[in-house]
Design a protein around this motif. Structure first.
Motif, PDB file in Angstrom:
ATOM      1  N   TRP A  33      45.685  35.609   6.437  1.00 23.21           N
ATOM      2  CA  TRP A  33      44.686  34.697   5.873  1.00 23.21           C
ATOM      3  C   TRP A  33      44.933  33.254   6.285  1.00 23.21           C
ATOM      4  CZ3 TRP A  33      45.338  36.759   0.190  1.00 23.21           C
ATOM      5  CH2 TRP A  33      44.821  38.054   0.124  1.00 23.21           C
ATOM      6  N   MET A  34      43.871  32.558   6.558  1.00 22.14           N
ATOM      7  CA  MET A  34      43.911  31.111   6.688  1.00 22.14           C
ATOM      8  C   MET A  34      43.708  30.499   5.298  1.00 22.14           C
ATOM      9  SD  MET A  34      44.481  30.486   9.877  1.00 22.14           S
ATOM     10  CE  MET A  34      44.072  28.739  10.123  1.00 22.14           C
ATOM     11  N   ASP A  35      44.008  29.224   5.190  1.00 22.16           N
ATOM     12  CA  ASP A  35      43.759  28.506   3.941  1.00 22.16           C
ATOM     13  C   ASP A  35      42.257  28.447   3.697  1.00 22.16           C
ATOM     14  OD1 ASP A  35      44.229  26.986   1.688  1.00 22.16           O
ATOM     15  OD2 ASP A  35      44.247  25.094   2.790  1.00 22.16           O
ATOM     16  N   MET A  36      41.820  28.703   2.463  1.00 30.35           N
ATOM     17  CA  MET A  36      40.404  28.605   2.120  1.00 30.35           C
ATOM     18  C   MET A  36      40.256  28.249   0.657  1.00 30.35           C
ATOM     19  SD  MET A  36      39.336  32.645   2.474  1.00 30.35           S
ATOM     20  CE  MET A  36      40.430  33.007   3.858  1.00 30.35           C
ATOM     21  N   TRP A  37      39.122  27.646   0.329  1.00 30.94           N
ATOM     22  CA  TRP A  37      38.881  27.249  -1.063  1.00 30.94           C
ATOM     23  C   TRP A  37      37.385  27.137  -1.303  1.00 30.94           C
ATOM     24  CZ3 TRP A  37      40.816  23.966   2.663  1.00 30.94           C
ATOM     25  CH2 TRP A  37      40.063  22.838   2.979  1.00 30.94           C
ATOM     26  N   ALA A  38      37.010  27.072  -2.563  1.00 22.93           N
ATOM     27  CA  ALA A  38      35.611  26.949  -2.954  1.00 22.93           C
ATOM     28  C   ALA A  38      35.182  25.486  -2.935  1.00 22.93           C
ATOM     29  CB  ALA A  38      35.405  27.533  -4.348  1.00 22.93           C
ATOM     30  N   LEU A  39      33.960  25.220  -2.525  1.00 21.95           N
ATOM     31  CA  LEU A  39      33.459  23.843  -2.533  1.00 21.95           C
ATOM     32  C   LEU A  39      33.350  23.289  -3.945  1.00 21.95           C
ATOM     33  CD1 LEU A  39      30.669  23.649   0.193  1.00 21.95           C
ATOM     34  CD2 LEU A  39      33.045  22.885   0.316  1.00 21.95           C
ATOM     35  N   ASP A  40      33.099  24.170  -4.917  1.00 22.62           N
ATOM     36  CA  ASP A  40      32.969  23.692  -6.303  1.00 22.62           C
ATOM     37  C   ASP A  40      34.305  23.717  -7.039  1.00 22.62           C
ATOM     38  OD1 ASP A  40      33.090  26.474  -6.316  1.00 22.62           O
ATOM     39  OD2 ASP A  40      31.865  26.655  -8.115  1.00 22.62           O
ATOM     40  N   GLU A  41      35.396  23.918  -6.280  1.00 21.40           N
ATOM     41  CA  GLU A  41      36.736  23.930  -6.874  1.00 21.40           C
ATOM     42  C   GLU A  41      37.016  22.578  -7.530  1.00 21.40           C
ATOM     43  OE1 GLU A  41      40.506  25.716  -4.885  1.00 21.40           O
ATOM     44  OE2 GLU A  41      40.487  23.597  -4.327  1.00 21.40           O
ATOM     45  N   ASP A  42      37.523  22.611  -8.769  1.00 20.94           N
ATOM     46  CA  ASP A  42      37.865  21.358  -9.432  1.00 20.94           C
ATOM     47  C   ASP A  42      39.341  21.039  -9.230  1.00 20.94           C
ATOM     48  OD1 ASP A  42      39.355  22.904 -11.250  1.00 20.94           O
ATOM     49  OD2 ASP A  42      37.752  22.929 -12.739  1.00 20.94           O
ATOM     50  N   ASP A  43      39.790  19.913  -9.785  1.00 21.45           N
ATOM     51  CA  ASP A  43      41.172  19.479  -9.551  1.00 21.45           C
ATOM     52  C   ASP A  43      42.185  20.462 -10.117  1.00 21.45           C
ATOM     53  OD1 ASP A  43      41.018  16.665  -8.290  1.00 21.45           O
ATOM     54  OD2 ASP A  43      39.539  16.607  -9.900  1.00 21.45           O
ATOM     55  N   THR A  44      41.859  21.103 -11.231  1.00 23.60           N
ATOM     56  CA  THR A  44      42.776  22.091 -11.811  1.00 23.60           C
ATOM     57  C   THR A  44      42.940  23.281 -10.885  1.00 23.60           C
ATOM     58  OG1 THR A  44      42.097  21.451 -14.034  1.00 23.60           O
ATOM     59  CG2 THR A  44      43.220  23.565 -13.797  1.00 23.60           C
TER      60      THR A  44
ATOM     61  N   ALA B 226      42.486  23.277  -7.659  1.00 26.67           N
ATOM     62  CA  ALA B 226      43.192  22.837  -6.457  1.00 26.67           C
ATOM     63  C   ALA B 226      44.692  22.788  -6.682  1.00 26.67           C
ATOM     64  CB  ALA B 226      42.678  21.465  -6.019  1.00 26.67           C
ATOM     65  N   LEU B 227      45.108  22.316  -7.844  1.00 21.39           N
ATOM     66  CA  LEU B 227      46.541  22.225  -8.130  1.00 21.39           C
ATOM     67  C   LEU B 227      47.180  23.595  -8.269  1.00 21.39           C
ATOM     68  CD1 LEU B 227      46.560  19.287 -10.707  1.00 21.39           C
ATOM     69  CD2 LEU B 227      47.510  19.256  -8.391  1.00 21.39           C
ATOM     70  N   SER B 228      46.398  24.593  -8.720  1.00 21.55           N
ATOM     71  CA  SER B 228      46.970  25.931  -8.932  1.00 21.55           C
ATOM     72  C   SER B 228      46.940  26.788  -7.690  1.00 21.55           C
ATOM     73  CB  SER B 228      46.205  26.655 -10.046  1.00 21.55           C
ATOM     74  OG  SER B 228      44.873  26.920  -9.638  1.00 21.55           O
ATOM     75  N   SER B 229      46.301  26.285  -6.616  1.00 22.20           N
ATOM     76  CA  SER B 229      46.172  27.082  -5.406  1.00 22.20           C
ATOM     77  C   SER B 229      47.538  27.325  -4.783  1.00 22.20           C
ATOM     78  CB  SER B 229      45.265  26.366  -4.395  1.00 22.20           C
ATOM     79  OG  SER B 229      45.240  27.058  -3.178  1.00 22.20           O
ATOM     80  N   VAL B 230      47.741  28.557  -4.276  1.00 21.84           N
ATOM     81  CA  VAL B 230      48.997  28.891  -3.602  1.00 21.84           C
ATOM     82  C   VAL B 230      48.763  29.188  -2.132  1.00 21.84           C
ATOM     83  CG1 VAL B 230      50.127  29.771  -5.665  1.00 21.84           C
ATOM     84  CG2 VAL B 230      48.766  31.326  -4.259  1.00 21.84           C
ATOM     85  N   SER B 231      47.577  28.821  -1.618  1.00 22.77           N
ATOM     86  CA  SER B 231      47.287  29.060  -0.216  1.00 22.77           C
ATOM     87  C   SER B 231      48.171  28.181   0.653  1.00 22.77           C
ATOM     88  CB  SER B 231      45.822  28.753   0.082  1.00 22.77           C
ATOM     89  OG  SER B 231      44.981  29.577  -0.690  1.00 22.77           O
ATOM     90  N   ALA B 232      48.255  28.585   1.940  1.00 20.73           N
ATOM     91  CA  ALA B 232      49.045  27.804   2.888  1.00 20.73           C
ATOM     92  C   ALA B 232      48.433  26.430   3.060  1.00 20.73           C
ATOM     93  CB  ALA B 232      49.081  28.526   4.233  1.00 20.73           C
ATOM     94  N   PRO B 233      49.254  25.405   3.393  1.00 19.42           N
ATOM     95  CA  PRO B 233      48.711  24.058   3.584  1.00 19.42           C
ATOM     96  C   PRO B 233      47.666  24.036   4.684  1.00 19.42           C
ATOM     97  CG  PRO B 233      51.113  24.047   3.510  1.00 19.42           C
ATOM     98  CD  PRO B 233      50.701  25.471   3.583  1.00 19.42           C
TER      99      PRO B 233
ATOM    100  N   GLU C  34      32.878  13.679  -6.915  1.00 18.72           N
ATOM    101  CA  GLU C  34      32.656  14.966  -6.262  1.00 18.72           C
ATOM    102  C   GLU C  34      33.744  15.945  -6.671  1.00 18.72           C
ATOM    103  OE1 GLU C  34      30.082  15.655  -4.774  1.00 18.72           O
ATOM    104  OE2 GLU C  34      29.315  14.009  -3.563  1.00 18.72           O
ATOM    105  N   PRO C  35      33.447  17.273  -6.688  1.00 21.91           N
ATOM    106  CA  PRO C  35      34.490  18.261  -6.958  1.00 21.91           C
ATOM    107  C   PRO C  35      35.624  18.153  -5.943  1.00 21.91           C
ATOM    108  CG  PRO C  35      32.310  19.270  -6.969  1.00 21.91           C
ATOM    109  CD  PRO C  35      32.136  17.888  -6.424  1.00 21.91           C
ATOM    110  N   ALA C  36      36.804  18.571  -6.356  1.00 23.64           N
ATOM    111  CA  ALA C  36      37.958  18.509  -5.460  1.00 23.64           C
ATOM    112  C   ALA C  36      37.705  19.286  -4.173  1.00 23.64           C
ATOM    113  CB  ALA C  36      39.193  19.055  -6.178  1.00 23.64           C
ATOM    114  N   GLY C  37      36.982  20.423  -4.273  1.00 19.60           N
ATOM    115  CA  GLY C  37      36.698  21.228  -3.083  1.00 19.60           C
ATOM    116  C   GLY C  37      35.875  20.491  -2.061  1.00 19.60           C
ATOM    117  N   VAL C  38      34.908  19.696  -2.504  1.00 16.97           N
ATOM    118  CA  VAL C  38      34.083  18.903  -1.596  1.00 16.97           C
ATOM    119  C   VAL C  38      34.902  17.770  -1.001  1.00 16.97           C
ATOM    120  CG1 VAL C  38      32.111  17.335  -1.459  1.00 16.97           C
ATOM    121  CG2 VAL C  38      31.909  19.493  -2.706  1.00 16.97           C
ATOM    122  N   ARG C  39      35.682  17.065  -1.827  1.00  8.63           N
ATOM    123  CA  ARG C  39      36.503  15.962  -1.321  1.00  8.63           C
ATOM    124  C   ARG C  39      37.485  16.455  -0.265  1.00  8.63           C
ATOM    125  NH1 ARG C  39      37.381  15.000  -6.874  1.00  8.63           N
ATOM    126  NH2 ARG C  39      39.657  15.058  -6.588  1.00  8.63           N
ATOM    127  N   ARG C  40      38.072  17.582  -0.529  1.00  6.70           N
ATOM    128  CA  ARG C  40      39.033  18.143   0.425  1.00  6.70           C
ATOM    129  C   ARG C  40      38.334  18.545   1.724  1.00  6.70           C
ATOM    130  NH1 ARG C  40      42.629  23.492  -1.010  1.00  6.70           N
ATOM    131  NH2 ARG C  40      43.899  23.563   0.887  1.00  6.70           N
TER     132      ARG C  40
END
Length: 530
Positions: free
Chosen positions: A359-370, A372-379, A397-403
């Motif tokens: 797997w590559m690192d991935m996240w949801a666009l609507d992911e919030d800061d909480t 994002a902090l709990s994510s264990v994906s690769a950098p 903006e949500p953390a997912g969008v900012r990222r």
């Protein structure tokens, strides 16, 4: 043995060698069913001409250890996605129209609502069939570093090109047998061309579902798109099912099924033109344009509520969503499906590590800061100097969008769509996000881009309606797909198998990779040692 140099592939050909190989490849393809229907405004009901599918002249180099790993992982992935499709609670939470993606994506929401209504009415067929394809790219871990295998996506509906990929591999073996590729490479030896028997393997999966259904004289229904150019890829499965398994096929579009399909009462057997159907195999229904008005969804739901085994069922189609792929990267989710004793067979930590390693690192666009902090994906890969810094984006903006804005130069955004041509890449991401309504963010994920080996080339041959165009040498990227099937239901996988592979190769100028969409050519594999 010296380390394989991807940048030196393929060996250079003289003009005479190129013309001879192109002629040999195209005539072999035309003689052995490696075919497409030519483009036309409309196709006649009975085709009168065909062209060869887009092909490469040389097989794509794939490290032996990574090909072996991809093949070995397929059975784990077969079981994983079968279990996801049987976990209603999970799918409702991730893909549903009440709390999941279906709120933001009308297509997904409509399918989910239909499935929910069928559940409330009562499911009469607990068994499901999956014909799967797990797609990978080779990934360069660092500049000049080793290669790894990274998953692009996992396909649960209309996993195409299995039969034509087998013929592409046979075409390359023929070129080697007839010319030895002019002795231009020590890597082009017979034992470096892996066997590929995808046609028999995929037909076996369909036959297994048919046998589980158990009604003598029943048939398998292929649900197809109108004016299908990739018809031969489907026909080879039809021929194999009749020849090897004595199973007859009916081919119908949704429009035809609206009048030909009925359910018997009270047992809900699916009848098409009076023939009982054991298994419904969807080669249509994966894009919104397959449902031009609401009646088409009602036809799909009629098939789903019948006693026939669906391939895929609506829950299995939903399980193939990109949002599910992203949800699996969150803590404890993979363990839910591979380590929980409720499923019977459990997988150990090493097997889970191997799956996560693709797997590559991935996240949801609507992911919030909480989140994002709990994510264990690769950098994520470092962003380029042209990327805006996180501080330059709005903190509202949500953390997912900012990222995604901060790292856009090394990202792809993916919606819940199949078929190619749907993704947003790199520099197109900031303007896209600026216009994406907040209510639709839940339907998208961000994924770090895979970095394939640089400067790999191939000779690509495409056919036009008026004849064969010459082979063009282009810098390319090759995508490896591994096929598998699983029959499952009632919390149990009844059977599963890895059954072959394909390679699709595209020019580096194209971000997308679909053959049917016109981006790629069919290819095969030459195994190399690093």
């Amino acid at each position: 043995m010296t380390k394989f140099d991807f940048a030196s592939w393929p060996p250079a050909l003289t003009r005479e060698q190129l013309e001879a190989l192109t002629l040999a490849a195209t005539t072999y393809s035309l003689s052995h069913g490696l075919l497409y229907l030519p483009p036309a405004p409309t196709q006649p009901p009975a085709p009168t001409s065909a062209i060869h599918a887009p092909i490469s002249l040389f097989p794509a180099p794939v490290p032996r250890r990574l090909f072996t790993e991809a093949v070995a992982l397929q059975s784990v992935y077969n079981v994983l996605y079968a279990r996801i499709a049987m976990d209603t609670e999970f799918l409702d939470s991730v893909m549903g129209a009440e709390v999941g993606v279906g709120r933001a994506d009308e297509f997904v929401g409509t399918l989910w609502k239909g499935w929910k209504a069928i559940r409330e009415e009562g499911v009469v067929q607990p068994l499901q069939l999956g014909l799967f394809r797990s797609d990978y790219l080779l990934h360069t871990e660092s500049e000049g570093g080793s290669l790894s295998l990274k998953q692009v996506e996992f396909n649960t509906i209309s996993s195409s090109f299995g039969t034509l990929s087998e013929r592409a591999a046979a075409m390359h073996r023929h070129l080697h047998a007839s010319t030895e590729y002019y002795g231009l490479s020590s890597h082009l030896t017979a034992d470096n061309f892996p066997s590929n028997n995808t046609t028999a393997g995929l037909a076996e999966g369909l036959a297994q579902a048919h046998q589980h259904y158990g009604a003598s004289g029943s048939r398998i229904l292929f649900v197809i798109q109108p004016n299908e150019r990739n018809v031969f890829d489907q026909r080879w499965l039809e021929y194999e099912l009749l020849k090897t398994h004595d199973i007859h096929i009916i081919r119908q579009t949704f429009a035809q099924l609206a009048t030909s399909a009925t359910l018997s009462s009270p047992d809900r057997k699916l009848l098409v033109n009076g023939h009982e159907i054991s298994t419904v195999y969807f080669r249509a229904g994966y894009v919104p344009t397959d449902y031009p008005d609401p009646s088409y969804y009602q036809t799909r739901f009629l098939l789903e509520k019948s006693r026939a085994i669906n391939c895929p069922s609506i829950p299995l189609q939903l399980a193939g969503g990109k949002k599910v792929q992203e949800a699996l990267t969150k803590p404890g989710v993979l363990e839910r499906f591979l380590s929980d004793s409720k499923w019977g067979t459990q997988y150990n930590d090493e097997q889970l590590k191997r799956v996560r390693g693709t797997w590559m690192d991935m996240w949801a666009l609507d992911e919030d800061d909480t989140d994002a902090l709990s994510s264990v994906s690769a950098p994520s890969p470092p962003s380029s100097s042209s990327s805006p810094s996180p501080a330059s984006t709005s903190s509202t903006e949500p953390a997912g969008v900012r990222r995604a804005l901060a790292q856009h130069a090394s990202l792809v955004l993916k919606p819940q769509r199949e078929g190619g041509g749907n993704n947003v890449y790199k520099s197109s991401i900031p303007p896209f996000l600026a216009t994406l309504p907040p209510a639709e963010r839940e339907a998208w994920i961000a994924m770090a881009l895979i970095v394939p080996p640089k400067s790999v080339s191939s000779y690509l041959v495409r056919a036009g309606a008026g004849g064969t165009e010459g082979a063009v040498r282009s810098e390319v990227i090759s995508e490896l797909g591994i096929f598998g099937w699983a029959v499952f239901g009632g919390g149990e996988v009844k059977g599963e198998k890895e059954v072959g592979w394909l390679v699709r190769t595209k020019g580096t100028e194209s971000d997308e990779g679909g053959v049917a969409a016109g981006f790629s050519v069919l290819d095969s594999i030459v195994l190399v040692d690093e």
